[in-house]
Design a protein around this motif. Sequence first.
Motif, PDB file in Angstrom:
ATOM      1  N   ALA A 167       0.850  -1.188   0.000  1.00 50.84           N
ATOM      2  CA  ALA A 167       0.000   0.000   0.000  1.00 50.84           C
ATOM      3  C   ALA A 167       0.885   1.237   0.000  1.00 50.84           C
ATOM      4  O   ALA A 167       1.919   1.244   0.667  1.00 50.84           O
ATOM      5  CB  ALA A 167      -0.897  -0.010   1.236  1.00 50.84           C
ATOM      6  N   PHE A 168       0.479   2.286  -0.741  1.00 48.06           N
ATOM      7  CA  PHE A 168       1.184   3.566  -0.663  1.00 48.06           C
ATOM      8  C   PHE A 168       1.019   4.102   0.748  1.00 48.06           C
ATOM      9  O   PHE A 168      -0.024   3.876   1.355  1.00 48.06           O
ATOM     10  CB  PHE A 168       0.567   4.588  -1.635  1.00 48.06           C
ATOM     11  N   PRO A 169       1.938   4.831   1.316  1.00 50.31           N
ATOM     12  CA  PRO A 169       3.200   5.244   0.732  1.00 50.31           C
ATOM     13  C   PRO A 169       4.340   4.265   1.009  1.00 50.31           C
ATOM     14  O   PRO A 169       5.487   4.637   0.842  1.00 50.31           O
ATOM     15  CB  PRO A 169       3.449   6.569   1.440  1.00 50.31           C
ATOM     16  N   MET A 170       4.030   3.030   1.400  1.00 47.24           N
ATOM     17  CA  MET A 170       5.104   2.063   1.636  1.00 47.24           C
ATOM     18  C   MET A 170       5.690   1.590   0.305  1.00 47.24           C
ATOM     19  O   MET A 170       5.036   1.671  -0.735  1.00 47.24           O
ATOM     20  CB  MET A 170       4.583   0.867   2.426  1.00 47.24           C
ATOM     21  N   ASP A 171       6.903   1.041   0.376  1.00 50.07           N
ATOM     22  CA  ASP A 171       7.560   0.569  -0.848  1.00 50.07           C
ATOM     23  C   ASP A 171       6.747  -0.525  -1.526  1.00 50.07           C
ATOM     24  O   ASP A 171       6.731  -0.618  -2.755  1.00 50.07           O
ATOM     25  CB  ASP A 171       8.961   0.050  -0.519  1.00 50.07           C
ATOM     26  N   GLY A 172       6.055  -1.350  -0.725  1.00 48.77           N
ATOM     27  CA  GLY A 172       5.233  -2.423  -1.285  1.00 48.77           C
ATOM     28  C   GLY A 172       4.167  -1.886  -2.243  1.00 48.77           C
ATOM     29  O   GLY A 172       3.858  -2.523  -3.251  1.00 48.77           O
ATOM     30  N   GLY A 173       3.616  -0.716  -1.931  1.00 49.33           N
ATOM     31  CA  GLY A 173       2.613  -0.093  -2.790  1.00 49.33           C
ATOM     32  C   GLY A 173       3.190   0.302  -4.145  1.00 49.33           C
ATOM     33  O   GLY A 173       2.585   0.080  -5.199  1.00 49.33           O
ATOM     34  N   ILE A 179      -5.699   0.938  -9.309  1.00 51.28           N
ATOM     35  CA  ILE A 179      -5.884  -0.390  -8.712  1.00 51.28           C
ATOM     36  C   ILE A 179      -5.049  -0.510  -7.433  1.00 51.28           C
ATOM     37  O   ILE A 179      -5.540  -0.950  -6.392  1.00 51.28           O
ATOM     38  CB  ILE A 179      -5.518  -1.502  -9.717  1.00 51.28           C
ATOM     39  N   ALA A 180      -3.783  -0.056  -7.503  1.00 54.86           N
ATOM     40  CA  ALA A 180      -2.910  -0.120  -6.323  1.00 54.86           C
ATOM     41  C   ALA A 180      -3.502   0.711  -5.184  1.00 54.86           C
ATOM     42  O   ALA A 180      -3.458   0.308  -4.020  1.00 54.86           O
ATOM     43  CB  ALA A 180      -1.505   0.359  -6.670  1.00 54.86           C
ATOM     44  N   ALA A 181      -4.074   1.880  -5.519  1.00 60.77           N
ATOM     45  CA  ALA A 181      -4.663   2.746  -4.492  1.00 60.77           C
ATOM     46  C   ALA A 181      -5.894   2.083  -3.879  1.00 60.77           C
ATOM     47  O   ALA A 181      -6.107   2.157  -2.665  1.00 60.77           O
ATOM     48  CB  ALA A 181      -5.028   4.106  -5.084  1.00 60.77           C
ATOM     49  N   ASN A 182      -6.712   1.419  -4.716  1.00 57.21           N
ATOM     50  CA  ASN A 182      -7.886   0.704  -4.191  1.00 57.21           C
ATOM     51  C   ASN A 182      -7.467  -0.390  -3.217  1.00 57.21           C
ATOM     52  O   ASN A 182      -8.078  -0.556  -2.154  1.00 57.21           O
ATOM     53  CB  ASN A 182      -8.699   0.080  -5.326  1.00 57.21           C
ATOM     54  N   ALA A 226      -3.204   2.782   9.634  1.00 58.73           N
ATOM     55  CA  ALA A 226      -4.347   2.731   8.720  1.00 58.73           C
ATOM     56  C   ALA A 226      -4.635   4.116   8.139  1.00 58.73           C
ATOM     57  O   ALA A 226      -4.838   4.267   6.933  1.00 58.73           O
ATOM     58  CB  ALA A 226      -5.575   2.190   9.445  1.00 58.73           C
ATOM     59  N   VAL A 227      -4.628   5.121   9.007  1.00 57.12           N
ATOM     60  CA  VAL A 227      -4.899   6.495   8.566  1.00 57.12           C
ATOM     61  C   VAL A 227      -3.816   6.956   7.586  1.00 57.12           C
ATOM     62  O   VAL A 227      -4.093   7.518   6.526  1.00 57.12           O
ATOM     63  CB  VAL A 227      -4.954   7.449   9.792  1.00 57.12           C
ATOM     64  N   PHE A 228      -2.573   6.659   7.948  1.00 62.23           N
ATOM     65  CA  PHE A 228      -1.396   6.991   7.158  1.00 62.23           C
ATOM     66  C   PHE A 228      -1.500   6.357   5.759  1.00 62.23           C
ATOM     67  O   PHE A 228      -1.320   7.013   4.733  1.00 62.23           O
ATOM     68  CB  PHE A 228      -0.218   6.424   7.954  1.00 62.23           C
ATOM     69  N   VAL A 229      -1.881   5.080   5.721  1.00 65.29           N
ATOM     70  CA  VAL A 229      -2.009   4.346   4.459  1.00 65.29           C
ATOM     71  C   VAL A 229      -3.179   4.887   3.627  1.00 65.29           C
ATOM     72  O   VAL A 229      -3.068   5.058   2.421  1.00 65.29           O
ATOM     73  CB  VAL A 229      -2.196   2.827   4.729  1.00 65.29           C
ATOM     74  N   TYR A 230      -4.288   5.210   4.306  1.00 69.20           N
ATOM     75  CA  TYR A 230      -5.469   5.695   3.587  1.00 69.20           C
ATOM     76  C   TYR A 230      -5.135   6.980   2.824  1.00 69.20           C
ATOM     77  O   TYR A 230      -5.396   7.103   1.630  1.00 69.20           O
ATOM     78  CB  TYR A 230      -6.630   5.945   4.553  1.00 69.20           C
ATOM     79  N   PHE A 231      -4.512   7.938   3.510  1.00 64.93           N
ATOM     80  CA  PHE A 231      -4.204   9.207   2.858  1.00 64.93           C
ATOM     81  C   PHE A 231      -3.081   9.070   1.842  1.00 64.93           C
ATOM     82  O   PHE A 231      -3.086   9.738   0.808  1.00 64.93           O
ATOM     83  CB  PHE A 231      -3.897  10.287   3.898  1.00 64.93           C
ATOM     84  N   ALA A 250      -2.572   6.474  -0.082  1.00 65.08           N
ATOM     85  CA  ALA A 250      -3.179   5.900  -1.286  1.00 65.08           C
ATOM     86  C   ALA A 250      -3.967   6.969  -2.044  1.00 65.08           C
ATOM     87  O   ALA A 250      -3.878   7.080  -3.266  1.00 65.08           O
ATOM     88  CB  ALA A 250      -4.087   4.731  -0.908  1.00 65.08           C
ATOM     89  N   SER A 251      -4.725   7.794  -1.310  1.00 62.01           N
ATOM     90  CA  SER A 251      -5.548   8.819  -1.958  1.00 62.01           C
ATOM     91  C   SER A 251      -4.696   9.832  -2.705  1.00 62.01           C
ATOM     92  O   SER A 251      -4.982  10.183  -3.850  1.00 62.01           O
ATOM     93  CB  SER A 251      -6.398   9.555  -0.925  1.00 62.01           C
ATOM     94  N   SER A 252      -3.621  10.308  -2.056  1.00 58.55           N
ATOM     95  CA  SER A 252      -2.835  11.364  -2.693  1.00 58.55           C
ATOM     96  C   SER A 252      -2.066  10.815  -3.895  1.00 58.55           C
ATOM     97  O   SER A 252      -1.906  11.497  -4.898  1.00 58.55           O
ATOM     98  CB  SER A 252      -1.916  12.045  -1.677  1.00 58.55           C
ATOM     99  N   GLU A 253      -1.630   9.553  -3.801  1.00 55.95           N
ATOM    100  CA  GLU A 253      -0.915   8.951  -4.929  1.00 55.95           C
ATOM    101  C   GLU A 253      -1.863   8.779  -6.124  1.00 55.95           C
ATOM    102  O   GLU A 253      -1.495   9.026  -7.275  1.00 55.95           O
ATOM    103  CB  GLU A 253      -0.348   7.598  -4.509  1.00 55.95           C
ATOM    104  N   ALA A 254      -3.105   8.377  -5.849  1.00 56.30           N
ATOM    105  CA  ALA A 254      -4.080   8.186  -6.920  1.00 56.30           C
ATOM    106  C   ALA A 254      -4.393   9.509  -7.608  1.00 56.30           C
ATOM    107  O   ALA A 254      -4.455   9.589  -8.841  1.00 56.30           O
ATOM    108  CB  ALA A 254      -5.360   7.564  -6.363  1.00 56.30           C
ATOM    109  N   LEU A 255      -4.558  10.570  -6.824  1.00 55.57           N
ATOM    110  CA  LEU A 255      -4.847  11.890  -7.396  1.00 55.57           C
ATOM    111  C   LEU A 255      -3.693  12.359  -8.269  1.00 55.57           C
ATOM    112  O   LEU A 255      -3.875  12.841  -9.387  1.00 55.57           O
ATOM    113  CB  LEU A 255      -5.107  12.899  -6.265  1.00 55.57           C
TER     114      LEU A 255
END
Length: 369
Positions: free
Chosen positions: A157-163, A182-185, A209-214, A216-221
């Motif tokens: 998951a973003f922002p981790m390297d795995g994402g 797809i990665a952000a979802n 969880a909060v960190f990962v949620y935001f 993913a959102s910012s990377e998708a945008l």
Amino acid sequence: MHWSFRLVRIFGIEIKIHVTFFLLLAWIGWLYHRTGGVPAAIDGVVFVLLIFGCVLLHELGHALAAAHFGIKTPDITLLPIGGVARLERMPEKPAQEIAVTLAGPAVNILIAAGLAVAIGLTTGFPDLQALQQPGLPMTVRLFWVNIWLVIFNAIPAFPMDGGRLLRALLAMRMNYARATQIAANIGHGIAFLFFIVGLWASPMLILIAVFVYFGASSEALMAQVRSISKDLRVSSAMVTQFQALPLAATLNEAVEALLRTSQHEFPVTDHDGQVRGILTRDDMIAALRKSGAATPVAEVMRTDIPSVPQSMLFDRAFALMQQCSCPALPVLDSLGRLVGLFTPENVGEMIMVQSALGARGRDRGPAAA
Ligand SMILES: [Zn+2]
């Protein structure tokens, strides 16, 4: 990144440290001091500093791999939650992105391997029960920290390297924007899962969880903006009809301009037409309340907002606007004259227009695109 201090420069990369990091050090020192006095406090602070040494080496791993592909890293910032290497751009080819991404955790694996050898040669590994007890040698604790860094970064998951790794692998089979989506979802799904498990298990997991949620959102945008604005310049999507305020203006004049126009941000220019700052609606209202309508705008305007050339790529300007959390960026022509304003509304409208055109293209075949 606001509130960061410059520490050193390594390989031309500015190493910065966020002010909250010192709070973390003080807190750890205090916590350890309560249980074991000064020696424990020193031990705790040294341990945290060494952890961040490992995080810094991890980020340098990313930066040096990026340099190998000709991509500069202007700075690395150390935060209490980890490090952020700000790459000038991401590699275009998925294979290069994979190499840059893997380089970080690879550093931690190397450090862990080195520590394992050192531990084996000296004290030997303690058995698993002993891990729970205090007073473990520093080498053993650092070994586990590096293993933890590798596992933590493997979360897809973003922002981790795995994402990033997941996105790069997907991008080998589809376009970049779709791969990111797809990665952000998946990232949002993982954030949701962590949150639920965290409610039962640990508050730390909720924080992640909060960190990962935001993340993913910012990377998708960002990926969406990049895909719709390919090769577009700032000049093709800026506000060109706007009101500027002279440097000598008072808040009274600013209020008149605010009521007369639909603008929320006003560039402030000197008599040579050079931009000296931006006056925002919020700052205007706050200053009106505090010091009255006769206050000069020069005392209230923000002066930390960068200007951008009109030839700048749209997505670069957007990234810049996000980084400085600026409400608008003044746009200059090649002679340095103010010719427009770049605002978040421009970005929003551009996304709407381009996705409408894209949908039309998909519906009617390539001829209509
Ligand atoms: Zn990393």
